[in-house]
Design a protein around this motif. Structure first.
Motif, PDB file in Angstrom:
ATOM      1  N   ILE A 164       0.859  -1.185   0.000  1.00  0.00           N
ATOM      2  CA  ILE A 164       0.000   0.000   0.000  1.00  0.00           C
ATOM      3  C   ILE A 164       0.899   1.240   0.000  1.00  0.00           C
ATOM      4  O   ILE A 164       1.706   1.432   0.910  1.00  0.00           O
ATOM      5  CB  ILE A 164      -0.929   0.006   1.240  1.00  0.00           C
ATOM      6  CG1 ILE A 164      -1.797  -1.263   1.235  1.00  0.00           C
ATOM      7  CG2 ILE A 164      -1.799   1.255   1.256  1.00  0.00           C
ATOM      8  CD1 ILE A 164      -2.605  -1.482   2.482  1.00  0.00           C
ATOM      9  N   GLY A 165       0.761   2.047  -1.055  1.00  0.00           N
ATOM     10  CA  GLY A 165       1.641   3.221  -1.185  1.00  0.00           C
ATOM     11  C   GLY A 165       1.173   4.367  -0.305  1.00  0.00           C
ATOM     12  O   GLY A 165      -0.032   4.625  -0.200  1.00  0.00           O
ATOM     13  N   GLY A 166       2.123   5.046   0.336  1.00  0.00           N
ATOM     14  CA  GLY A 166       1.792   6.195   1.192  1.00  0.00           C
ATOM     15  C   GLY A 166       1.036   5.754   2.431  1.00  0.00           C
ATOM     16  O   GLY A 166       1.216   4.629   2.919  1.00  0.00           O
TER      17      GLY A 166
ATOM     18  N   PRO B 244     -13.544   7.449  -2.569  1.00  0.00           N
ATOM     19  CA  PRO B 244     -13.470   6.100  -3.146  1.00  0.00           C
ATOM     20  C   PRO B 244     -12.128   5.823  -3.819  1.00  0.00           C
ATOM     21  O   PRO B 244     -11.453   6.734  -4.291  1.00  0.00           O
ATOM     22  CB  PRO B 244     -14.599   6.089  -4.190  1.00  0.00           C
ATOM     23  CG  PRO B 244     -14.948   7.510  -4.428  1.00  0.00           C
ATOM     24  CD  PRO B 244     -14.576   8.275  -3.205  1.00  0.00           C
ATOM     25  N   GLY B 245     -11.778   4.536  -3.823  1.00  0.00           N
ATOM     26  CA  GLY B 245     -10.579   4.100  -4.546  1.00  0.00           C
ATOM     27  C   GLY B 245      -9.269   4.475  -3.878  1.00  0.00           C
ATOM     28  O   GLY B 245      -8.210   4.460  -4.505  1.00  0.00           O
ATOM     29  N   CYS B 246      -9.306   4.836  -2.602  1.00  0.00           N
ATOM     30  CA  CYS B 246      -8.075   5.278  -1.931  1.00  0.00           C
ATOM     31  C   CYS B 246      -7.591   4.277  -0.888  1.00  0.00           C
ATOM     32  O   CYS B 246      -6.949   4.652   0.095  1.00  0.00           O
ATOM     33  CB  CYS B 246      -8.269   6.667  -1.345  1.00  0.00           C
ATOM     34  SG  CYS B 246      -8.436   7.902  -2.639  1.00  0.00           S
ATOM     35  N   ALA B 247      -7.931   3.004  -1.060  1.00  0.00           N
ATOM     36  CA  ALA B 247      -7.316   1.892  -0.326  1.00  0.00           C
ATOM     37  C   ALA B 247      -7.993   1.483   0.981  1.00  0.00           C
ATOM     38  O   ALA B 247      -7.401   0.722   1.748  1.00  0.00           O
ATOM     39  CB  ALA B 247      -5.826   2.153  -0.072  1.00  0.00           C
ATOM     40  N   LYS B 248      -9.221   1.908   1.229  1.00  0.00           N
ATOM     41  CA  LYS B 248      -9.852   1.509   2.498  1.00  0.00           C
ATOM     42  C   LYS B 248      -9.946  -0.029   2.587  1.00  0.00           C
ATOM     43  O   LYS B 248      -9.528  -0.622   3.578  1.00  0.00           O
ATOM     44  CB  LYS B 248     -11.248   2.145   2.634  1.00  0.00           C
ATOM     45  CG  LYS B 248     -11.187   3.677   2.725  1.00  0.00           C
ATOM     46  CD  LYS B 248     -12.539   4.296   2.950  1.00  0.00           C
ATOM     47  CE  LYS B 248     -13.492   4.124   1.780  1.00  0.00           C
ATOM     48  NZ  LYS B 248     -13.037   4.762   0.518  1.00  0.00           N
ATOM     49  N   THR B 249     -10.484  -0.645   1.520  1.00  0.00           N
ATOM     50  CA  THR B 249     -10.632  -2.107   1.533  1.00  0.00           C
ATOM     51  C   THR B 249      -9.273  -2.791   1.605  1.00  0.00           C
ATOM     52  O   THR B 249      -9.080  -3.756   2.358  1.00  0.00           O
ATOM     53  CB  THR B 249     -11.374  -2.562   0.248  1.00  0.00           C
ATOM     54  OG1 THR B 249     -12.584  -1.820   0.150  1.00  0.00           O
ATOM     55  CG2 THR B 249     -11.671  -4.033   0.253  1.00  0.00           C
ATOM     56  N   THR B 250      -8.328  -2.270   0.839  1.00  0.00           N
ATOM     57  CA  THR B 250      -6.995  -2.884   0.812  1.00  0.00           C
ATOM     58  C   THR B 250      -6.336  -2.811   2.197  1.00  0.00           C
ATOM     59  O   THR B 250      -5.679  -3.761   2.632  1.00  0.00           O
ATOM     60  CB  THR B 250      -6.114  -2.188  -0.252  1.00  0.00           C
ATOM     61  OG1 THR B 250      -6.881  -2.041  -1.450  1.00  0.00           O
ATOM     62  CG2 THR B 250      -4.868  -2.975  -0.552  1.00  0.00           C
ATOM     63  N   LEU B 251      -6.546  -1.698   2.896  1.00  0.00           N
ATOM     64  CA  LEU B 251      -5.975  -1.547   4.243  1.00  0.00           C
ATOM     65  C   LEU B 251      -6.551  -2.604   5.197  1.00  0.00           C
ATOM     66  O   LEU B 251      -5.818  -3.200   5.992  1.00  0.00           O
ATOM     67  CB  LEU B 251      -6.297  -0.154   4.793  1.00  0.00           C
ATOM     68  CG  LEU B 251      -5.478   1.013   4.227  1.00  0.00           C
ATOM     69  CD1 LEU B 251      -6.198   2.337   4.462  1.00  0.00           C
ATOM     70  CD2 LEU B 251      -4.082   1.057   4.858  1.00  0.00           C
TER      71      LEU B 251
ATOM     72  N   LEU C 144      -4.679   5.412 -10.409  1.00  0.00           N
ATOM     73  CA  LEU C 144      -3.265   5.221 -10.767  1.00  0.00           C
ATOM     74  C   LEU C 144      -3.013   3.781 -11.220  1.00  0.00           C
ATOM     75  O   LEU C 144      -2.275   3.532 -12.176  1.00  0.00           O
ATOM     76  CB  LEU C 144      -2.365   5.575  -9.576  1.00  0.00           C
ATOM     77  CG  LEU C 144      -2.398   7.064  -9.190  1.00  0.00           C
ATOM     78  CD1 LEU C 144      -1.780   7.293  -7.819  1.00  0.00           C
ATOM     79  CD2 LEU C 144      -1.673   7.914 -10.238  1.00  0.00           C
ATOM     80  N   GLU C 145      -3.678   2.844 -10.530  1.00  0.00           N
ATOM     81  CA  GLU C 145      -3.555   1.433 -10.933  1.00  0.00           C
ATOM     82  C   GLU C 145      -4.092   1.261 -12.360  1.00  0.00           C
ATOM     83  O   GLU C 145      -3.468   0.610 -13.206  1.00  0.00           O
ATOM     84  CB  GLU C 145      -4.341   0.551  -9.952  1.00  0.00           C
ATOM     85  CG  GLU C 145      -4.180  -0.924 -10.212  1.00  0.00           C
ATOM     86  CD  GLU C 145      -4.966  -1.782  -9.212  1.00  0.00           C
ATOM     87  OE1 GLU C 145      -5.785  -1.244  -8.441  1.00  0.00           O
ATOM     88  OE2 GLU C 145      -4.746  -3.003  -9.235  1.00  0.00           O
ATOM     89  N   ASN C 146      -5.235   1.892 -12.631  1.00  0.00           N
ATOM     90  CA  ASN C 146      -5.834   1.822 -13.973  1.00  0.00           C
ATOM     91  C   ASN C 146      -4.943   2.452 -15.021  1.00  0.00           C
ATOM     92  O   ASN C 146      -4.823   1.942 -16.135  1.00  0.00           O
ATOM     93  CB  ASN C 146      -7.183   2.561 -13.990  1.00  0.00           C
ATOM     94  CG  ASN C 146      -8.291   1.625 -13.617  1.00  0.00           C
ATOM     95  OD1 ASN C 146      -8.126   0.417 -13.701  1.00  0.00           O
ATOM     96  ND2 ASN C 146      -9.406   2.181 -13.191  1.00  0.00           N
TER      97      ASN C 146
END
Ligand code: ATP
Length: 300
Positions: free
Chosen positions: A19-21, A60-67, A257-259
């Protein structure tokens, strides 16, 4: 009947480094989710209550699920997930029963994390004027969730008597009982929303979602980190300047950014043919020309 995707979720483990940043957010999440799961004895020894629920909010899309997946991976616990859309899907049936069943399942396979995505669409809001703004089903779902937040989690045993010193109170027996309690009910509720203003204030009372963490959009340095992570396995021509791309991607979420990276690789295949060996700066630039970032200046 529960749809098979409602409940224990299988996912590829995620490490914090992927996870970046978001360094501060990662630390807060480790302290409130990973540490109590991994080191319950230390929390009992120091008489520290762990959070019952943790709420992540941000665009949205700022890593909540990934975290949350990273927290579940590093805690080595079961991960059960449910989104608002899944809960109200016609396949699920009685939504409030499905939610209650999810928590039963979470206790059965504890230690576990229950992740409630889009919590704002799951529960109604009774604030601003009497009734529940959502449907009566949403009100029932809210009630199940409030009960779970009140019942789930570790309550340290009451201090016995008044004449006891701090040291006496924390006897080995107390600690043993508390540990047993922690191990029996080790279910942490983590929720995410893009609209914290839509949440019923009862959810935010102390003892419920007591840790509320903002997950911000990526700044310049975070955007560079995210671009590095998502091009790690992608051969890049020497003219590719990720620093330049990071500068030109203001208002891009991590998902954008991933896209961007994926689209640039697809464009390289399209333009250079299937034998292409690396992606060039011009591919990124062409994709950027037509890319609409998903964040607005108000979200930054
Ligand atoms: P939503 O609110 O729409 O549910 P979200 O905040 O939960 O979105 P994720 O689902 O975690 O966002 O992220 C979407 C995608 O973007 C993921 O595939 C993830 O790899 C990528 N991504 C987002 N932020 C980052 C980041 N900081 N570092 C690496 N990848 C990221």
């Amino acid at each position: 009947c529960l749809r098979s995707s409602v409940g224990v979720a299988e996912f590829t483990p995620v490490t914090w480094e992927r996870i970046g940043g978001l360094e501060e957010v990662k630390l807060k999440l480790r302290q409130s989710v990973e540490w109590p799961m991994k080191f319950p004895e230390a929390f009992v020894r120091l008489g520290v209550c762990r959070a019952r629920g943790v709420l992540l909010y941000g665009p949205p899309g700022c890593a909540k699920t990934t975290l949350v997946k990273a927290a579940a991976s590093s805690s080595h616990c079961s991960f059960l997930t449910l989104s608002g859309a899944e809960l109200y899907s016609p396949y699920v049936g009685d939504s409030e029963k499905a939610l209650a069943q999810l928590f039963c399942q979470a206790r059965a396979c504890s230690p576990s994390i229950v992740f409630l995505d889009e919590i704002d669409s799951m529960v109604g809001c009774r604030d601003n004027g009497g009734g529940c703004r959502g449907s009566s089903v949403q009100a029932q779902v809210l009630s199940v969730l409030l009960n779970e937040l009140d019942g789930v989690g570790f309550k340290p045993a009451e201090r016995r008597g008044t004449g006891q010193s701090e040291r006496d109170w924390r006897t080995r027996e107390d600690q043993r009982m508390q540990l047993q309690e922690v191990c029996n009910q080790d279910v942490m509720i983590v929720a995410a929303t893009n609209r914290p203003d839509m949440l019923d204030s009862a959810l935010l009372r102390p003892g419920r979602f007591d840790h509320i963490i903002y997950v911000p959009p990526p700044d310049l340095q975070a955007r560079l980190n995210i671009l590095q992570l998502h091009t790690e396995k992608m051969p890049l021509k020497s003219d590719v300047c990720l620093q330049d791309l990071a500068t030109r991607t203001d208002l891009f979420s991590g998902a954008d950014l991933e896209n961007l990276c994926k689209e640039a690789a697809l464009l390289a295949l399209h333009e250079e043919g299937m034998s292409v060996s690396a992606v060039q700066q011009k591919h990124f630039q062409k994709v950027l020309q037509n890319f609409q970032p998903s964040l607005s200046p108000q979200q930054i």
